[in-house]
Design an enzyme around this catalytic site. Structure first.
Site, short mmCIF file in Angstrom:
data_model
loop_
_atom_site.label_atom_id
_atom_site.label_comp_id
_atom_site.label_asym_id
_atom_site.label_seq_id
_atom_site.Cartn_x
_atom_site.Cartn_y
_atom_site.Cartn_z
N ASP A 8 0.86 -1.18 0.00
CA ASP A 8 0.00 0.00 0.00
C ASP A 8 0.90 1.23 0.00
O ASP A 8 2.13 1.15 -0.16
CB ASP A 8 -1.00 -0.04 1.17
N CYS A 65 3.13 -3.37 3.89
CA CYS A 65 2.31 -2.23 4.28
C CYS A 65 3.00 -1.60 5.48
O CYS A 65 4.18 -1.87 5.72
CB CYS A 65 0.85 -2.62 4.54
N THR A 67 2.71 -2.03 8.70
CA THR A 67 3.12 -3.04 9.68
C THR A 67 3.37 -4.41 9.06
O THR A 67 3.97 -5.28 9.70
CB THR A 67 2.02 -3.23 10.73
N HIS A 98 8.59 -24.93 7.77
CA HIS A 98 7.48 -25.61 8.43
C HIS A 98 6.13 -25.32 7.79
O HIS A 98 5.22 -26.15 7.85
CB HIS A 98 7.40 -25.18 9.90
N ARG A 133 4.53 -34.85 8.22
CA ARG A 133 3.81 -34.03 9.20
C ARG A 133 3.59 -32.62 8.66
O ARG A 133 2.52 -32.04 8.86
CB ARG A 133 4.53 -34.02 10.54
N HIS A 134 4.58 -32.08 7.95
CA HIS A 134 4.40 -30.74 7.38
C HIS A 134 3.32 -30.76 6.31
O HIS A 134 2.45 -29.89 6.28
CB HIS A 134 5.71 -30.23 6.78
C1 RB5 Z 1 -1.91 2.54 6.54
O1 RB5 Z 1 -1.94 3.73 7.25
C2 RB5 Z 1 -1.69 1.37 7.49
O2 RB5 Z 1 -2.83 1.16 8.25
C3 RB5 Z 1 -1.33 0.13 6.71
O3 RB5 Z 1 -0.21 0.35 5.95
C4 RB5 Z 1 -1.02 -1.12 7.52
O4 RB5 Z 1 -0.08 -0.85 8.52
C5 RB5 Z 1 -2.17 -1.88 8.01
O5 RB5 Z 1 -2.05 -2.99 8.54
#
Ligand code: RB5
Length: 148
Positions: A8, A65, A67, A98, A133-134
């Site tokens: 994003d 993105c 996070t 795994h 198993r995997h």
């Molecule tokens: C965008 O502001 C942010 O929410 C997105 O990049 C991400 O971190 C969402 O999980």
């Protein structure tokens, strides 16, 4: 290796840097956007990347993105996708070994570029682990016993 990458708006800088680095390392990279820092919705890019990888147009995917969390959740809604969000290389290695992860998710607001590269290197260089198993557990991820 054919690798698709998508992000994003929050991770376009890391996407560009990782795409360049992958190409310099000899990989064939398809960039599915986003193309600017104008605000977009991460699910749109997670779904596009999931479709691309599930269709066999790339062997692996990289989802980015802020996070890594939101786009990983989106990608994982496709039954053929096993997307792992990681912050260090050992988890990236085990996600392949795994879990046979086919998409790696990283967060530009969480990781520096060198740590992101180290995670991606481990993800690319690790084969999925052999062993009954995997395979059994991965089969259960593809066909979960819950309502869709
Ligand atoms: C965008 O502001 C942010 O929410 C997105 O990049 C991400 O971190 C969402 O999980």
């Amino acid at each position: 290796m054919k690798i698709a990458i998508a992000s994003d708006h929050a991770a376009v800088d890391m996407k560009a840097a990782l795409a360049n680095w992958l190409r310099e390392s000899g990989h064939e990279v398809t960039d599915l956007g986003a193309d600017s820092k104008d605000s977009v919705d991460y699910p749109d890019y997670g779904y596009a990347l999931a479709e691309h990888v599930a269709a066999g147009k790339a062997e692996r995917g990289v989802a980015l993105c802020g996070t890594g969390i939101g786009i990983s959740i989106a990608a994982n809604r496709h039954s053929a996708i096993r997307c792992a969000v990681v912050t260090e290389p050992f988890s990236a290695q085990l996600a392949r070994d795994h879990n046979d992860a086919n998409i790696l998710a990283l967060g530009e607001r969480i990781l520096g570029l060198e740590m992101a590269k180290a995670c991606l290197k481990a993800f690319i260089e690790t084969e999925s682990g052999s062993g009954e198993r995997h395979a059994r557990r991965i089969g259960k991820l593809t066909h979960p016993p819950v309502e869709a």
